[in-house]
Design an enzyme around this catalytic site. Sequence first.
Site, PDB file in Angstrom:
ATOM      1  N   LYS A  86       0.826  -1.210   0.000  1.00 13.02           N
ATOM      2  CA  LYS A  86       0.000   0.000   0.000  1.00 13.02           C
ATOM      3  C   LYS A  86       0.858   1.256   0.000  1.00 13.02           C
ATOM      4  CE  LYS A  86      -4.424  -1.647   1.612  1.00 13.02           C
ATOM      5  NZ  LYS A  86      -5.454  -1.619   2.637  1.00 13.02           N
TER       6      LYS A  86
ATOM      7  N   LYS B  20      -3.399 -10.940  -7.270  1.00 16.48           N
ATOM      8  CA  LYS B  20      -4.667 -11.178  -6.569  1.00 16.48           C
ATOM      9  C   LYS B  20      -5.801 -10.389  -7.237  1.00 16.48           C
ATOM     10  CE  LYS B  20      -5.647  -8.780  -2.764  1.00 16.48           C
ATOM     11  NZ  LYS B  20      -5.836  -8.248  -1.414  1.00 16.48           N
TER      12      LYS B  20
ATOM     13  N   LYS C 265     -10.241  -5.170  -5.559  1.00 12.88           N
ATOM     14  CA  LYS C 265     -11.234  -4.115  -5.792  1.00 12.88           C
ATOM     15  C   LYS C 265     -10.606  -2.931  -6.534  1.00 12.88           C
ATOM     16  CE  LYS C 265     -12.692  -4.743  -1.151  1.00 12.88           C
ATOM     17  NZ  LYS C 265     -12.787  -4.204   0.171  1.00 12.88           N
TER      18      LYS C 265
END
Length: 334
Positions: A115, A197, A200
């Site tokens: 992140k 992965k 979203k």
Amino acid sequence: MIDGKKVLFSGMQATGNLTLGNYLGALKNWVTLSDEYECFYSVVDLHSITVRQDPAELRKRARNLLTLYIAAGLDPEKNCLYYQSHVSGHAELSWILNCFTYMGELNRMTQFKDKSAKHADNINAGLFTYPVLMAADILLYQADVVPVGKDQLQHLEITRDIAQRFNAIYGDVFTIPEPYVGKAGARIMSLQDPAKKMSKSDENPNASIYLMDDPDTVIRKFKRAVTDSVGEIRYCEEQPGIHNLIDIYCACTGKTPEETEREFAGKGYGDFKLAVGETVAGVLKPVQDRYAALQNDKAYIDGIIKNNAEKAGYYANKTLRKVQKKVGFPERIR
Ligand code: TYM
């Protein structure tokens, strides 16, 4: 234990549109486990602001997510479905646990590294201590079990470490939680890059199946899924795209990879992709229909939000008061 039942806690962020990964890796298992445990399912809005959010949008998404929990099959009379921000104990316990967590431990978290790379202009302290808030979520309810996808296992590990450290100093305060990872679907990969992965926040809309995608869109995305040139439907590491499609198919049907290989032996990728697409569309359709109906029932959802926040607050406070006493905060004078 609550009323003789073991406790389950899990949560999801209301950022971005939910994907098939969230559904198969978490939500579907939540529904399966909900009879066996006393369950708390949170919409974790405190976690969401570690990344900049549009306030109106966040509020809307949080409500949609809570509605989706119900649409997916969680009975709000039996399961505590609530917003994390409505129970102040999460933030309070998180502060206390921060003082029992080491910088070195947090530095090792792969999600923090990912992140920070993605949001290099906003590497805030909340992003760094995100796993501590997660530990607070879980420990606040004395959860025995936490159903998650594989990407959250490292956070579960640190939760256990923090709880054990705290217990070693103050006695048996926290239940040590166990992760629950489903047999199939614990790590659903991108349809466009099976090394990544399904997420979203993927910029390519063809990479993810969103829970609200209509059947045609679902089938079209599966038809375009990246595979390989081997031409056989085999469950092996060398064919990551097919491996992922088999995982999805198994998670939706309950079949094993071997059964799936047999079912599609001699068939081409086109047939297989279509079958997976149709299966997924069939799984999502009833959830979408219930979701649409629930959205019209504002008063019903409002009632759930109110009652469940009170219920969660009651159990959260029990743990919080105990912890505050243990660390030496003065008793309240009533
Ligand atoms: P979040 O919102 O990113 O994801 C929600 C759940 O979906 C799972 N998941 C997946 N499973 C399989 N394949 C995928 N591609 C996939 N993508 C997501 C996640 O593992 C998760 O179970 N930090 C958490 C939310 C949280 C939480 C908690 C979870 C906050 N506090 C306490 C458990 C307990 C998160 O951001 O999940």
